[in-house]
Design an enzyme around this catalytic site. Structure first.
Site, PDB file in Angstrom:
ATOM      1  N   SER A 354     -24.022  -3.963 -17.323  1.00  0.00           N
ATOM      2  CA  SER A 354     -24.453  -4.977 -16.363  1.00  0.00           C
ATOM      3  C   SER A 354     -24.091  -6.380 -16.844  1.00  0.00           C
ATOM      4  O   SER A 354     -22.946  -6.651 -17.169  1.00  0.00           O
ATOM      5  CB  SER A 354     -25.955  -4.824 -16.107  1.00  0.00           C
ATOM      6  OG  SER A 354     -26.333  -5.495 -14.928  1.00  0.00           O
ATOM      7  N   ASP A 634     -23.989   0.296 -11.305  1.00  0.00           N
ATOM      8  CA  ASP A 634     -24.559  -0.346 -12.477  1.00  0.00           C
ATOM      9  C   ASP A 634     -25.435   0.659 -13.230  1.00  0.00           C
ATOM     10  O   ASP A 634     -26.331   1.273 -12.656  1.00  0.00           O
ATOM     11  CB  ASP A 634     -25.392  -1.537 -11.992  1.00  0.00           C
ATOM     12  CG  ASP A 634     -25.910  -2.408 -13.120  1.00  0.00           C
ATOM     13  OD1 ASP A 634     -26.206  -1.859 -14.197  1.00  0.00           O
ATOM     14  OD2 ASP A 634     -26.038  -3.626 -12.904  1.00  0.00           O
TER      15      ASP A 634
END
Length: 806
Positions: A354, A634
């Site tokens: 991320s 993600d």
């Protein structure tokens, strides 16, 4: 076939016959009449088609006695799906029950009779109640042997290529008459292709042993005019000579013929997907060079009597979690701290998730970033952070986004919301577009001058299945993109190109790095079910996660029979499940595993089993190779931890620095990682946290397992403001006027919350300084970990030499 590296071998092709005999006591959902039953058969490893019997009307005991034939490769996992259906002239046909049958149970030369029955749970019923009787026979064919390429889990089969060409002038005449040529090969990757003003040549990729057939017809180009003409040419490829162009006449309805030029080519057997669990040659070469640099750095740190040999050099990996701009800023601070201690040259790997990926993609635009002071780069980042971001959704920006996305789709990439988010994110992070690519980061590795960056994501189902039931780790490095689970990798520059059976069939230009960042940091990709679990208490989430991990043990049975939901309540549950599990703002990427088959013994392979953690692993027809596209998200929407690539046994990481950027998470990420490794049987030290540590966490914790030499030494750095409140540098206390500099707000009202995308200059500097300080004041812990790792490696390789003897 064994596991590990890629192996080639020849095997015969067999023929299996499936005779659908009869069914017993099929209960109709329509209480006014008996069932109108038929059976469908689908064997995706032998044909893309779904076959079906005739419909026997108004009978609860239908008899078919229909036989179907499939050419099968017995070295792969062949799961036949049978569905008993009740035809309904008004609504969608009801599926009475579904059978998944492993054809490995069918013995060559023996007639096997199977009675598939749903066993009633509490009430007594006849043994053949709601059952299907099927006969199977298996025999080898006399055709040529088939070459298979396998790593013990995935299998690539031989392909044939068919080139078809229509003369340009003939095509122009057809188009003027508002007609075109439609070519179909159901067994191929391409399926159906049509001539147009720009296209008169075609290529089909098909599985050779399937016996592919080309079908051709002429049809009207006009959308208004319906044309139901039948195929005017049906041609099995086995009738065509290999390597020679053949002219074939396609009859025209008004008389005359159209000439088609066909050429069959045997597809080269070298794959474009690397099937193997070992590190790729480029990464092995990098490690050889990097260990020389690490050895030199350790020699300076410890003043060794001799330089370490390559097998004595510890491998250190830095693992960063996500956390938006907070993670990006904090990672700069931690790396700066390592650089100040002359430890950055001792790091071999850096993995990110991320927001921390933004730090690495920025740094790797410079081919020798770790050899220069990071402070200059940090000044540029700080300047960008302080700028107003209102223009990222201006009219001019929106026009730019639209133009970029249209051009991207024209190049062959799939349209997705993630691509739009990537452009918005890039505008936020950078003054100008970043035209670099992932593969270009190799230039920063060619002399081993920097650590190897690995970016992480997870592959999920885009609908109907929650992240907790299906998720697969995917790693991106400048060398390769790959699935650890399957042992399947492609070159970084080939990611999002089109693949079929391990072969690159359509090359698409490599994406700019911002589009990959859009995948790694897509905050809009979770489904509602993900949100519900994360919103629950930590204990509830933990129980659900561990339950799903541990229940992945495969059922070794050959037959699965189940009844799909068909009552009103069942349909309502299905609708509700769709709402909870759909990902409307997802991203799609071309699937480089597409149509690869599974080895017959894939579930027994250690490498696959070691990384297996989803409930679908025992069902190859539901795993990633059957999907047209990947749904990459993600990693933070399952576990905010990028360490999985560093646990790959082939990387043999000795020291793991875990940087946790969670606010008030209280050791959650490292405890989850330890639990994950425990359940999966991956060597990892036990993480024991005292109640005092939970209340007043320190800057650094060291965990090790002396009894397991394969377990890395873990140095865990939570995001805490402990002694930094009173010390501006290790051993240097703050004077009263400097106390404000030590007040870093990491509470619930913190300015560093994940959704906060801009910081004040003061907030940026405080977070950066905190993370740098936390590394600096933990110097002794890190050096001691290196001493222990060196000693451990010398004990293994040199029979007990210690650090002083070096």
């Amino acid at each position: 076939m064994g596991s590990g590296g890629e192996k080639k071998q020849l095997f015969p092709v067999s023929m299996v016959s499936v005779r659908i005999i009869k069914a017993n006591i099929i209960t109709s959902k329509d209480s006014l009449s008996a069932s109108d039953c038929y059976v469908t058969l689908h064997l995706p490893t032998a044909s893309p088609e779904k076959f079906r019997t005739q419909t026997i009307k108004n009978s609860n005991k239908p008899v078919w006695n229909e036989t179907f034939y499939f050419r099968v490769q017995t070295e792969i996992k062949n799961i036949l799906q049978l569905e008993v259906c009740d035809a309904d002239p008004v609504t969608k046909d009801d599926v009475q029950f579904v059978i998944l049958f492993d054809l490995a149970k069918v013995r060559p030369g023996v007639t096997d009779l199977e009675l598939f029955s749903i066993k009633p749970e509490k009430e007594e019923r006849p043994p053949n109640y709601e059952s299907l009787e099927v006969e199977f026979k298996l025999a080898e064919t006399s055709g040529p042997l088939e070459q298979l390429i396998s790593n013990g889990v995935l299998v690539a089969r031989e392909l044939s290529i068919l080139d078809v060409k229509v003369k340009k002038e003939e095509n122009e005449k057809l188009l003027k008459a508002k007609k075109n040529v439609v070519l179909t090969m159901r067994e191929s990757y391409e399926g159906t292709q049509k001539t147009s003003e720009d296209v008169d040549s075609f290529r089909f990729h098909c599985i050779k042993s399937w016996g592919p057939v080309l079908k051709a017809k002429l049809q009207s180009v006009s959308r208004e005019e319906k044309n139901d003409s039948h195929h005017l040419l049906i041609l099995p490829l086995k009738l065509l000579p290999v390597g020679q162009q053949v002219k074939v006449a396609l009859p025209m309805e008004e008389g005359g013929t159209l000439e088609l030029y066909l050429k069959v080519i045997d597809c080269p057997q070298n794959l474009d997907v690397r099937l193997g669990y070992e590190l790729c040659a480029s990464e092995q070469d990098f490690l050889h060079k990097r260990k020389k640099m690490v050895a030199g750095a350790l020699n300076k740190l410890f003043h060794l009597r001799r330089e370490l040999l390559e097998h004595e050099v510890p491998v250190m990996g830095v693992m960063a979690t996500g956390g938006g701009v907070r993670a990006m800023t904090a990672l700069y601070g931690h790396l700066l701290g390592l650089q100040k201690l002359n430890l950055l040259d001792c790091v071999s790997y850096i993995t990110t998730a991320s927001g921390s990926t933004w730090t690495m993609t920025d740094l790797y635009r410079n081919i020798d970033w770790s050899q220069k002071s990071l402070e200059e780069r940090i000044k540029v980042v700080r300047s960008q952070m302080l700028k107003s971001k209102y223009d990222i959704i201006s009219i001019e920006r929106l026009k730019y986004y639209h133009k970029e996305l249209v051009e991207r789709v024209e190049r062959g990439h799939l349209p997705s919301f993630t691509a739009l988010w990537a452009l918005v994110q890039e505008a936020f992070l950078h003054e100008k577009p970043n035209y670099s690519t992932l593969s270009e980061q190799r230039q920063a590795l060619n002399q081993g001058q920097n650590p190897l960056p690995i970016y992480t994501a997870i592959n999920v189902k885009d609908k109907n299945v929650s992240t907790f039931d299906f998720r697969e780790w995917v790693e991106f490095s400048p060398y390769e993109v790959g699935f650890q689970k399957y042992g399947a990798n492609i070159r970084a520059e080939d990611f999002d190109s089109e693949f079929f059976m391990g072969k690159l069939v359509k090359r698409i230009p490599e994406s700019r790095i911002c589009y990959l960042e859009g995948i790694w940091t897509n905050i809009f990709c979770p489904n509602l079910l993900d949100g519900l679990y994360w919103a629950s208490s930590p204990e509830e989430f933990w129980d659900r996660w561990v339950k799903d991990v541990t229940k992945s043990e495969e059922d070794e049975g050959y037959v699965t029979v189940y009844k799909p939901p068909s009552s009103g309540t069942g349909k309502l549950c299905e609708i509700f499940n769709d709402i909870l599990t759909d990902r409307p703002l997802k991203g799609d990427s071309h699937n480089f595993l597409r149509r690869l088959d599974f080895d017959k013994g894939y579930l027994q392979q250690k490498e696959f089993s070691e990384w297996r953690d989803t409930v679908l692993d025992a069902f190859p027809s539901k795993l990633t190779p059957v999907e047209k596209s990947l749904c990459l998200i993600d990693i933070g929407y399952f576990i905010n931890n990028s360490g999985q690539p560093l646990l790959k046994p082939e990387r043999n990481v000795d020291i793991l620095i875990a940087l946790d950027y969670g606010i008030n998470s209280g050791f959650q990420q490292t405890e989850m990682m330890a639990k994950y490794c425990e359940v999966q049987g991956i060597p990892f030290p036990k993480v024991d946290i005292t109640e005092e540590d939970r209340k007043n966490p320190k800057e650094c914790y060291v965990f090790s397992d002396e009894d397991n030499p394969k377990a890395p030494i873990l140095l865990y750095f939570p995001l805490v403001n402990a002694t930094f409140k009173e010390y501006k540098a290790p051993g240097v206390k703050r004077i009263p006027s400097e106390m404000n500099g030590g007040e870093v707000n990491l509470s619930d009202d913190s300015p560093y919350k994940t959704m906060h995308l801009t910081y004040t200059e003061e907030d940026f500097d405080k977070l950066l300084s905190l993370c740098t300080y936390n590394i600096l004041c933990s110097k002794d812990h890190i050096l001691q970990a290196f001493q222990c790792a060196i000693q451990k490696k010398q004990n293994i390789w040199l029979g007990g030499l210690n650090i002083s003897s070096a």
